[in-house]
Motif scaffolding. Structure first.
Motif, PDB file in Angstrom:
ATOM      1  N   ALA A 139      13.394 -59.564 -77.760  1.00 22.88           N
ATOM      2  CA  ALA A 139      12.458 -60.641 -78.118  1.00 22.88           C
ATOM      3  C   ALA A 139      13.068 -61.776 -78.932  1.00 22.88           C
ATOM      4  CB  ALA A 139      11.266 -60.051 -78.872  1.00 22.88           C
ATOM      5  N   HIS A 140      14.392 -61.973 -78.867  1.00 22.14           N
ATOM      6  CA  HIS A 140      14.991 -63.099 -79.585  1.00 22.14           C
ATOM      7  C   HIS A 140      14.453 -64.413 -79.041  1.00 22.14           C
ATOM      8  CE1 HIS A 140      17.972 -59.798 -80.005  1.00 22.14           C
ATOM      9  NE2 HIS A 140      18.032 -60.258 -81.232  1.00 22.14           N
ATOM     10  N   ASN A 141      14.107 -65.339 -79.948  1.00 16.21           N
ATOM     11  CA  ASN A 141      13.528 -66.608 -79.530  1.00 16.21           C
ATOM     12  C   ASN A 141      14.397 -67.790 -79.957  1.00 16.21           C
ATOM     13  OD1 ASN A 141      12.823 -67.390 -82.271  1.00 16.21           O
ATOM     14  ND2 ASN A 141      11.207 -65.856 -82.150  1.00 16.21           N
ATOM     15  N   LYS A 142      13.881 -68.990 -79.743  1.00 18.49           N
ATOM     16  CA  LYS A 142      14.657 -70.202 -80.026  1.00 18.49           C
ATOM     17  C   LYS A 142      14.985 -70.335 -81.514  1.00 18.49           C
ATOM     18  CE  LYS A 142      14.597 -75.149 -78.867  1.00 18.49           C
ATOM     19  NZ  LYS A 142      13.805 -76.202 -78.189  1.00 18.49           N
ATOM     20  N   ASN A 143      14.048 -69.937 -82.388  1.00 10.12           N
ATOM     21  CA  ASN A 143      14.308 -69.986 -83.826  1.00 10.12           C
ATOM     22  C   ASN A 143      15.426 -69.027 -84.209  1.00 10.12           C
ATOM     23  OD1 ASN A 143      11.391 -70.740 -83.276  1.00 10.12           O
ATOM     24  ND2 ASN A 143      11.608 -71.449 -85.383  1.00 10.12           N
ATOM     25  N   ASP A 144      15.430 -67.828 -83.603  1.00  4.85           N
ATOM     26  CA  ASP A 144      16.511 -66.864 -83.844  1.00  4.85           C
ATOM     27  C   ASP A 144      17.849 -67.452 -83.431  1.00  4.85           C
ATOM     28  OD1 ASP A 144      14.754 -64.820 -84.725  1.00  4.85           O
ATOM     29  OD2 ASP A 144      14.337 -64.249 -82.654  1.00  4.85           O
ATOM     30  N   GLN A 145      17.847 -68.165 -82.296  1.00  2.00           N
ATOM     31  CA  GLN A 145      19.084 -68.775 -81.804  1.00  2.00           C
ATOM     32  C   GLN A 145      19.615 -69.797 -82.800  1.00  2.00           C
ATOM     33  OE1 GLN A 145      21.677 -68.428 -80.105  1.00  2.00           O
ATOM     34  NE2 GLN A 145      21.225 -69.113 -78.008  1.00  2.00           N
ATOM     35  N   LEU A 146      18.736 -70.644 -83.304  1.00  2.71           N
ATOM     36  CA  LEU A 146      19.148 -71.656 -84.281  1.00  2.71           C
ATOM     37  C   LEU A 146      19.686 -71.009 -85.549  1.00  2.71           C
ATOM     38  CD1 LEU A 146      16.199 -74.165 -83.781  1.00  2.71           C
ATOM     39  CD2 LEU A 146      18.620 -74.707 -83.440  1.00  2.71           C
ATOM     40  N   GLU A 147      18.993 -69.981 -86.047  1.00 12.21           N
ATOM     41  CA  GLU A 147      19.440 -69.285 -87.256  1.00 12.21           C
ATOM     42  C   GLU A 147      20.801 -68.646 -87.037  1.00 12.21           C
ATOM     43  OE1 GLU A 147      14.806 -68.156 -88.324  1.00 12.21           O
ATOM     44  OE2 GLU A 147      16.249 -66.573 -87.867  1.00 12.21           O
ATOM     45  N   THR A 148      20.988 -68.063 -85.841  1.00 14.65           N
ATOM     46  CA  THR A 148      22.266 -67.418 -85.523  1.00 14.65           C
ATOM     47  C   THR A 148      23.400 -68.436 -85.473  1.00 14.65           C
ATOM     48  OG1 THR A 148      21.173 -65.656 -84.277  1.00 14.65           O
ATOM     49  CG2 THR A 148      23.501 -66.041 -83.796  1.00 14.65           C
ATOM     50  N   LEU A 149      23.154 -69.582 -84.858  1.00  7.15           N
ATOM     51  CA  LEU A 149      24.182 -70.623 -84.781  1.00  7.15           C
ATOM     52  C   LEU A 149      24.570 -71.122 -86.173  1.00  7.15           C
ATOM     53  CD1 LEU A 149      22.796 -72.597 -81.711  1.00  7.15           C
ATOM     54  CD2 LEU A 149      24.953 -71.338 -81.805  1.00  7.15           C
ATOM     55  N   LEU A 150      23.589 -71.270 -87.063  1.00  4.32           N
ATOM     56  CA  LEU A 150      23.876 -71.673 -88.437  1.00  4.32           C
ATOM     57  C   LEU A 150      24.678 -70.604 -89.170  1.00  4.32           C
ATOM     58  CD1 LEU A 150      20.440 -73.252 -89.465  1.00  4.32           C
ATOM     59  CD2 LEU A 150      22.579 -74.486 -89.060  1.00  4.32           C
ATOM     60  N   MET A 151      24.292 -69.351 -88.982  1.00  2.49           N
ATOM     61  CA  MET A 151      25.008 -68.240 -89.614  1.00  2.49           C
ATOM     62  C   MET A 151      26.466 -68.194 -89.160  1.00  2.49           C
ATOM     63  SD  MET A 151      22.148 -65.191 -89.329  1.00  2.49           S
ATOM     64  CE  MET A 151      23.318 -63.917 -89.823  1.00  2.49           C
ATOM     65  N   ARG A 152      26.669 -68.294 -87.849  1.00  2.17           N
ATOM     66  CA  ARG A 152      28.033 -68.214 -87.307  1.00  2.17           C
ATOM     67  C   ARG A 152      28.887 -69.364 -87.827  1.00  2.17           C
ATOM     68  NH1 ARG A 152      27.062 -65.256 -82.341  1.00  2.17           N
ATOM     69  NH2 ARG A 152      26.010 -63.369 -83.067  1.00  2.17           N
ATOM     70  N   PHE A 153      28.280 -70.558 -87.918  1.00  5.26           N
ATOM     71  CA  PHE A 153      29.023 -71.713 -88.452  1.00  5.26           C
ATOM     72  C   PHE A 153      29.443 -71.463 -89.894  1.00  5.26           C
ATOM     73  CE2 PHE A 153      28.894 -75.666 -90.940  1.00  5.26           C
ATOM     74  CZ  PHE A 153      29.926 -76.362 -90.346  1.00  5.26           C
ATOM     75  N   LEU A 154      28.506 -70.968 -90.717  1.00  9.53           N
ATOM     76  CA  LEU A 154      28.799 -70.725 -92.131  1.00  9.53           C
ATOM     77  C   LEU A 154      29.775 -69.570 -92.324  1.00  9.53           C
ATOM     78  CD1 LEU A 154      25.210 -71.218 -93.615  1.00  9.53           C
ATOM     79  CD2 LEU A 154      27.148 -72.780 -93.791  1.00  9.53           C
ATOM     80  N   GLN A 155      29.864 -68.688 -91.328  1.00 14.34           N
ATOM     81  CA  GLN A 155      30.803 -67.568 -91.397  1.00 14.34           C
ATOM     82  C   GLN A 155      32.171 -67.930 -90.833  1.00 14.34           C
ATOM     83  OE1 GLN A 155      28.329 -64.847 -89.180  1.00 14.34           O
ATOM     84  NE2 GLN A 155      27.732 -63.704 -90.998  1.00 14.34           N
ATOM     85  N   GLY A 156      32.302 -69.169 -90.315  1.00 16.76           N
ATOM     86  CA  GLY A 156      33.581 -69.606 -89.766  1.00 16.76           C
ATOM     87  C   GLY A 156      33.938 -68.916 -88.471  1.00 16.76           C
ATOM     88  N   SER A 157      32.931 -68.626 -87.634  1.00 17.96           N
ATOM     89  CA  SER A 157      33.163 -67.893 -86.393  1.00 17.96           C
ATOM     90  C   SER A 157      33.958 -68.727 -85.390  1.00 17.96           C
ATOM     91  CB  SER A 157      31.833 -67.480 -85.765  1.00 17.96           C
ATOM     92  OG  SER A 157      31.117 -66.633 -86.628  1.00 17.96           O
ATOM     93  N   ILE A 211      18.963 -68.141 -94.616  1.00 15.93           N
ATOM     94  CA  ILE A 211      19.033 -69.255 -93.670  1.00 15.93           C
ATOM     95  C   ILE A 211      17.626 -69.717 -93.298  1.00 15.93           C
ATOM     96  CG2 ILE A 211      19.708 -69.938 -91.331  1.00 15.93           C
ATOM     97  CD1 ILE A 211      22.129 -69.627 -93.016  1.00 15.93           C
ATOM     98  N   ARG A 212      16.770 -68.741 -92.946  1.00 18.56           N
ATOM     99  CA  ARG A 212      15.420 -69.049 -92.454  1.00 18.56           C
ATOM    100  C   ARG A 212      14.537 -69.661 -93.537  1.00 18.56           C
ATOM    101  NH1 ARG A 212      13.268 -63.890 -90.942  1.00 18.56           N
ATOM    102  NH2 ARG A 212      14.538 -64.126 -89.055  1.00 18.56           N
ATOM    103  N   LEU A 213      14.605 -69.094 -94.744  1.00 20.35           N
ATOM    104  CA  LEU A 213      13.662 -69.485 -95.793  1.00 20.35           C
ATOM    105  C   LEU A 213      14.128 -70.659 -96.655  1.00 20.35           C
ATOM    106  CD1 LEU A 213      12.668 -65.884 -96.954  1.00 20.35           C
ATOM    107  CD2 LEU A 213      11.402 -67.388 -95.417  1.00 20.35           C
TER     108      LEU A 213
END
Length: 445
Positions: A139-157, A211-213
């Motif tokens: 059930a991953h949605n568009k908001n999850d995708q955005l949060e994941t992209l932000l997380m990966r960027f901040l983690q230097g992926s 990230i979300r809050l």
């Protein structure tokens, strides 16, 4: 069929799901709005085609019983109501043992979230096999995708990870990935269907929640349109990743699995070297995340030791060895103990004066030669029952020696012993703890 359900149906088709009567489709449902909307929409879509839906819900048993049991009970009750409405919906509840997530977290040296995810996906894989599913919907949605992209960027992926969540991965499909959370809640509200809310979603010590809050509201306020830019960047990363992976497939085509010619390797671009090593680690069977710093250290060592061409690096259970003009990657199998590291040094390694890198310390083979070490022998972590010869010729427990040295429990996991592997007794000859600020115990070899 309403617009929401039509969007989900079209997304299923885009994910390669052929909606035929013989199809066996599953859904992972937690009780939250996202997964409940998935459950309701899928059951409606499939009912028109007389296709059954197989539901799994995982109770991680890490929250209060009334919360975690309540979520599972709610999912069961929702499935029961759908059956009463004439829909073909089955529901399986998987309840993890109390403390199981914490134990896996300790074993994997990761967080609770990561351990819970690992166990959850294990349950999903078993469910797919048991029910002979063609696909399991998540059930991953568009908001999850955005949060994941932000997380990966901040983690230097790397670009492999910074592309975000994939719509399909094996038998896992995500038909809500381009649907926003507000659309999901609107759909449920219109149908007057409630959902469960996990109280931990509001605890900001979790990275994703932070990230979300905190970050997302700030971006919404200060940077209008950021979502489109981030999603576009993720798509470009996927394209870059696909191109590099295609290059890697061509490079590795003429090499043995988990091996590559040293002369070929040194000619590769830096980013490709990283991915070649990472793929070799994955092909060898390593499922844990391999740190970028470790892979970079291997590449630097290849450059520094190009003339001698021999060294060993180890992270977790992965051993990368360079000798005889070849880079080989192996996953070390555990012995009948719970050792943290185990490296075998053979005659070729001694002859070539390899550098041996363990998780906490490096050894020069010349050092070990000076102690009289002969192959084959191993450097490994301390095990229960280990003994070593004392000055009076009697055997003494290694654990007692470490206690006499007042070695902390944390440091005990880093202590290295040298054990001979030839002969019937295979004695321990050395205890190395000087690099931790204690002593070394050397039996005259």
């Amino acid at each position: 069929m309403c617009k929401f359900e039509n969007d989900v149906k079209n997304n299923l088709i885009k994910c390669g799901i052929t909606l035929e009567k013989k199809m066996r489709l599953g859904a992972a449902v937690s009780g939250g709005a996202d997964s409940i909307s998935l459950l309701v929409s899928l059951s409606s879509i499939l009912s028109e085609l007389d296709i059954p839906l197989f539901v799994i819900t995982v109770n991680h048993n890490i929250r209060l019983a009334e919360e975690s049991d309540g979520d599972a009970n709610y999912v069961e009750e929702m499935c029961r109501k759908l059956r009463q409405d004439g829909l073909k919906v089955e529901c399986d509840v998987v309840k993890l043992k109390k403390g199981e997530v914490a134990e896996v977290s300790r074993q994997r040296s990761g967080g609770i979230e990561e351990a819970a995810r690992a166990l959850r996906y294990q349950a999903f894989e078993s469910f797919i096999k048991e029910k002979n599913l063609d696909a399991l919907c998540l059930a991953h949605n568009k908001n999850d995708q955005l949060e994941t992209l932000l997380m990966r960027f901040l983690q230097g992926s790397s670009c492999d990870s910074s592309g975000g969540i994939k719509p399909t991965r094996g038998k896992f499909v995500r038909p809500l990935l381009n649907i926003e959370r507000c659309e999901i809640e609107k759909y449920l509200n219109e149908k007057k269907i409630a959902w469960r809310t996990d109280c931990t979603n509001f605890e900001t010590e979790y990275f994703r929640n932070k990230i979300r809050l905190k970050l997302v509201p700030f971006l919404d306020k200060e940077f209008p349109g950021w979502q489109k830019a981030v999603l576009s960047g993720g798509e470009k990363s996927v394209e870059d990743s696909d191109a590099i992976n295609q290059m890697i497939s061509i490079i590795l085509k003429n090499h043995k699995q988990c091996e590559i010619s040293l002369s070929d390797f040194v000619e590769l671009p830096e980013s490709v070297k990283i991915r070649v090593l990472l793929k070799a680690c994955n092909d060898a069977g390593e499922t844990k995340r391999i740190p970028y710093a470790f892979l970079k250290d291997v590449i630097n060592s290849v450059s520094e030791n190009r003339k001698s061409g021999c060294f060993i690096k180890q992270f977790s259970s992965i051993k990368i060895e360079v000798k005889n003009g070849t880079i080989s990657v192996k996953k070390l199998s555990k012995s009948d103990t719970d050792s943290n590291f185990f490296v075998i040094i053979d005659e070729a390694c001694l002859k070539d004066n390899c550098e041996i890198e363990l998780p906490f310390v490096k050894f020069d083979v010349l050092q070990l030669k000076a102690l009289g070490a002969t192959s084959p022998f191993c450097l490994r972590s301390v095990r229960i029952g280990d003994q070593i010869k004392s000055a009076d010729g009697k055997m003494k427990n290694v654990s007692d020696i470490l206690s006499d040295w007042h070695v902390s429990n944390e440091d005990r996991e880093k202590v290295v012993v040298l054990q001979e592997l030839s002969g019937s007794t295979q004695p321990i000859k050395c205890i190395f703890a000087c690099f931790l600020g204690y002593k070394d115990w050397i039996v005259k070899l």
